[in-house]
Write an enzyme that holds these catalytic residues in place. Structure first.
Site, PDB file in Angstrom:
ATOM      1  N   CYS A   1       4.477 -30.325  10.419  1.00 58.65           N
ATOM      2  CA  CYS A   1       3.630 -29.892  11.539  1.00 58.65           C
ATOM      3  C   CYS A   1       2.328 -30.705  11.608  1.00 58.65           C
ATOM      4  CB  CYS A   1       3.331 -28.401  11.390  1.00 58.65           C
ATOM      5  SG  CYS A   1       2.000 -27.783  12.441  1.00 58.65           S
ATOM      6  N   CYS A  55      -0.904 -28.603  11.789  1.00 52.60           N
ATOM      7  CA  CYS A  55      -1.179 -27.993  10.482  1.00 52.60           C
ATOM      8  C   CYS A  55      -2.005 -28.949   9.612  1.00 52.60           C
ATOM      9  CB  CYS A  55       0.115 -27.651   9.749  1.00 52.60           C
ATOM     10  SG  CYS A  55       1.142 -26.431  10.582  1.00 52.60           S
TER      11      CYS A  55
END
Length: 272
Positions: free
Chosen positions: A34, A37
């Site tokens: 991600c 993230c």
């Protein structure tokens, strides 16, 4: 200072639920693939250096049971554990300032902010040596922190060390969006300070000097009124200096500040 802990089903109850009765816990559901993230992680880790909270990280690919249990549909998804209860925090990447506001809702105070308040009080008491000691201690603990650079620059401006302040402000780059505009606004303070060395003798000169002095002591509303008056009277005065000064104050206050919104509108009406 807080700390980070990797959480799974075996230690969730202890590390999150039980500990949330003593400290606020941010639960960061993330994935290694991600991109957002990876952007959020350093922000949270930076805040850990200032705030006393626990950062519990959960990889949703390794622990899909926890992700499903807490309704995680996209990452990053940050939940909050407080006094034994789990509540929604935010999904996606929030700006650092917004996360600070979130922590403030739970009465968490940054160690940096607390020390800066002490420094401000020392300056209010005209205790420059104490203020310098506090700044030195903070730089040792939080080197290169942009908020600290802004505060130190303001300290230097008050001491009339304008070149040192300007050099320090230039270390804040465009990539640091949250602080860059404020740094540019602080450069405006330096120019206003310099203008007071030769304020001039005309009525507009005196008005500009008064507005500059008010700006330098954080009396922004009174300063904005005077700068706006100058713009109305003579847009070309000091090469559009009054308008530029207003834009500098807007940068210092931020786009969401009530004074910025009020005087941006007033300035537009005068100019157009």
């Amino acid at each position: 200072m807080g700390y980070s802990v990797i959480v799974d089903s075996s230690n969730f109850e202890q590390e999150v639920i039980e500990n949330s009765h003593k400290n606020l816990v941010l639960i960061d559901f993330f994935a290694t693939w991600c991109g957002p993230c990876k952007l959020l992680k350093p922000i949270l880790e930076k805040l850990l250096e200032e705030y006393d909270f626990i950062l519990a990280t959960i990889d949703i690919d390794l622990h899909p049971d926890l992700a499903q249990k807490f309704g995680v549909e996209g990452v990053p998804d940050v939940k909050i554990a407080f006094e034994g209860e789990i509540m929604q925090g935010f999904v996606g990447v929030l700006p650092e300032a917004d996360i600070r506001d979130l922590l403030a809702q739970f009465n968490l105070k940054s160690d940096l902010d607390s020390k800066l308040e002490e420094m401000h009080q020392a300056m209010a008491n005209k205790d420059v040596p104490k203020a310098k000691i506090l700044l030195d201690e903070l730089f040792a603990k939080y080197p290169n922190h942009p908020q600290l650079i802004l505060e130190a620059s303001k300290f230097l401006i008050r001491l009339n060390r304008l070149e040192d302040a300007s050099k320090m402000l230039k270390t804040i780059g465009v990539i640091q969006k949250e602080y860059y505009a404020k740094a540019q606004g602080m450069q405006t303070l330096i120019e206003l300070k310099k203008s007071l060395e030769n304020p001039g003798e005309t009525e507009l000169d005196q008005l500009f000097a008064q507005a500059a002095r008010l700006t330098l002591i954080d009396e922004y509303e009174a300063a904005l009124k005077l700068f706006l008056q100058i713009v109305e009277s003579n847009r070309k005065y000091r090469e559009d200096g009054a308008r530029k000064a207003m834009l500098g104050i807007f940068n210092i206050l931020g786009s969401d500040h009530p004074l910025t919104k009020e005087y941006q509108q007033a300035l537009i009406l005068v100019l157009y």
